[in-house]
Design an enzyme around this catalytic site. Structure first.
Site, short mmCIF file in Angstrom:
data_model
loop_
_atom_site.label_atom_id
_atom_site.label_comp_id
_atom_site.label_asym_id
_atom_site.label_seq_id
_atom_site.Cartn_x
_atom_site.Cartn_y
_atom_site.Cartn_z
N GLU A 7 -2.83 36.38 -2.05
CA GLU A 7 -2.35 36.29 -3.43
C GLU A 7 -1.00 36.98 -3.67
O GLU A 7 -0.92 37.99 -4.37
CB GLU A 7 -3.39 36.88 -4.40
CG GLU A 7 -4.69 36.13 -4.37
CD GLU A 7 -5.63 36.51 -5.51
OE1 GLU A 7 -5.25 37.35 -6.35
OE2 GLU A 7 -6.74 35.97 -5.57
N GLU B 129 -11.51 32.86 -1.51
CA GLU B 129 -12.19 33.78 -2.44
C GLU B 129 -12.71 32.96 -3.60
O GLU B 129 -12.04 32.02 -4.06
CB GLU B 129 -11.23 34.82 -3.03
CG GLU B 129 -10.98 36.01 -2.17
CD GLU B 129 -10.06 37.03 -2.86
OE1 GLU B 129 -10.11 37.16 -4.10
OE2 GLU B 129 -9.30 37.68 -2.13
#
Ligand code: FCB
Length: 449
Positions: free
Chosen positions: A161, A354
């Site tokens: 991320e 995720e």
């Protein structure tokens, strides 16, 4: 539906679970200095976290019981190279060797994330991602990792991320190191992160030719409000758009350079901020787009999107949409449309690296944790992943976030994402109902969904 060798897994990150923050020669990261100043919920820090550093064998035992095929975890750069560059900490290497060997002995495939936000403090004070040497620092770290672990670990992910550590760490300042930089700085930092990614992929090809490497960005998904072609097209456009305000959170700024070798030049953000890119950016894109093997995406939520006369509009979720304990909407369709749009555009196998739900979990009188909300969440999301696969999207893995409750960044220990409950006083682990539910799903390769 789910392929034979589907990578059923769970995910964690070093700072969130390891603890032992000041042990065995580990150097400081920006999360140590940020938490030390009381910037997180109730002054919580990752000093002890889940004490995974000392309890990893028990945690691997639990993973074995769960039946996961894959475990995605990150390495602490400053545990391996305390200053971020230069001297190597053999005790740090030894710890990860023990963990890796233990996983392999239990038939669990390690997926190593090289960087999940805990940037070495010594590099931060040298200008971090704004320093022209920053891509090289990262590559030198990756070289050590590939050399030390590449004989046994064949699956790597460069960055987790980048949207988040750049936007929250250096934009809004709600994450470490807590800065508020200009768009000019942010664009440069983002570019250096992308360059570090590309250089690392190149090095990886030389050092671990029989391995696979990916990249794990995130972004809330645009979900078409209806099955009308114009709403689907509106959602697709919205998902890959980069607006002036939200460019740090869009897919295309972070993934088009990696997957297509170009910045999203037709977007508002590029028109405004493209001028802040280094003069050499077109040359750099050749390195940045060095092909990867699998494309990861962390997906938690989405927003209904509809066609309008001028383009698209992203709407709030309907009032009856369930929310998690962070008020994030529960939107299973996000893992249908997100992977579908990504696969159409980039054409690489996809891993949902995720996905998970924070709940207000408690241990009840029977000594158990009845997290039916989480089971409901997983049932909904995994079913939509199955539907995407049926519709031709090549999804090869799913990593539930997270194996266990842990240090949830600015929220400290107040938010519980785990399928294993952690008592932070005793550090005792208690598998939740969702743990046993997921175990059954894995056992039957998703056919019970
Ligand atoms: C993601 C992070 C992960 C965790 C989950 C809830 O943004 O990558 O570390 O905090 O959210």
């Amino acid at each position: 539906m789910f392929r034979e060798n589907f990578a059923w897994g769970v995910a964690t990150a070093a700072y969130q679970i390891e603890g032992a923050a000041h042990k065995d020669g580990r150097g400081l990261s920006v999360w140590d200095t940020f938490t030390a100043d009381g910037n997180c919920f109730n002054g919580h820090t990752g000093d002890v976290a889940c004490d995974h550093y000392h309890r990893f064998e028990d945690d691997v035992k639990l993973m074995k019981e769960l039946g996961v095929k894959a475990y995605r975890f990150s390495l602490s750069w400053s545990r391996i190279i305390p200053k971020g560059f230069g001297e190597i900490n053999q005790k740090g290497i030894a710890f990860y060797n023990r963990l890796i060997d233990c996983l392999i002995a239990n038939d669990i495939t390690p997926y190593i994330t090289l960087f999940h936000w805990d940037y070495p403090y010594e590099l931060e004070i040298r200008g971090s991602w704004s320093n022209p040497d920053s891509p090289k620092w990262f590559v030198e770290y990756a070289r050590v990792v590939f050399r030390e672990f590449g004989d046994r670990v064949k699956h790597f992910i460069t960055f987790n991320e980048p949207q988040c550590f750049i936007a929250c760490g250096y934009g809004s300042g709600i994450h470490a190191p807590g800065l508020r930089c200009s768009n000019r700085d942010l664009i440069l930092k983002a570019h250096n992160v992308l360059l570090a990614h590309g250089l690392t992929v190149r090095l990886f090809r030389e050092m671990i030719p029989d391995g696979q490497i990916g990249y794990a960005p995130t972004c809330a998904v645009s979900i078409p409000v209806s099955d009308l072609a114009e709403d689907i097209e509106a959602a697709r456009k919205s998902y890959f758009d980069a607006s002036a305000v939200e460019w740090t959170w869009c897919v295309s700024w972070w993934s088009d350079p990696v997957m297509l070798g170009r910045y999203p030049e037709h977007t508002e953000a590029f028109k405004l901020y493209g001028k802040y890119l280094p003069k050499t950016y077109k040359e750099d894109l050749k390195i940045i787009s060095e092909p990867i093997d699998f494309y990861c995406q962390n997906i938690y939520q989405g927003y209904p999107t509809k066609a309008t006369e001028t383009g698209y509009e992203r709407l709030p979720n309907p009032v009856e949409t369930p929310i998690n304990s962070l008020a994030w909407p529960v939107t299973p369709k996000s893992v249908y449309w997100g992977p579908k749009f990504l696969y159409e555009r980039y054409g690489k196998p996809i891993i949902i690296s995720e996905n998970g739900m924070a709940c207000h979990d408690v241990i009840t009188a029977d000594g158990k944790v009845h997290d039916s909300g989480r089971i409901n969440f997983m049932q909904g999301y995994l079913s939509e992943i199955g539907r995407a696969i049926k519709d031709g999207v090549d999804i090869t893995g799913y990593m539930y976030w997270s194996l266990m409750d842990n240090f949830e960044w600015g929220h400290g220990y107040a938010q519980r994402f785990g399928i294993i409950y952690v008592d932070y006083n005793t550090l005792e682990r208690t598998p939740k109902d969702s743990f046993y539910w997921y175990k059954k799903i894995i056992e039957n390769n998703g056919n019970d969904l």
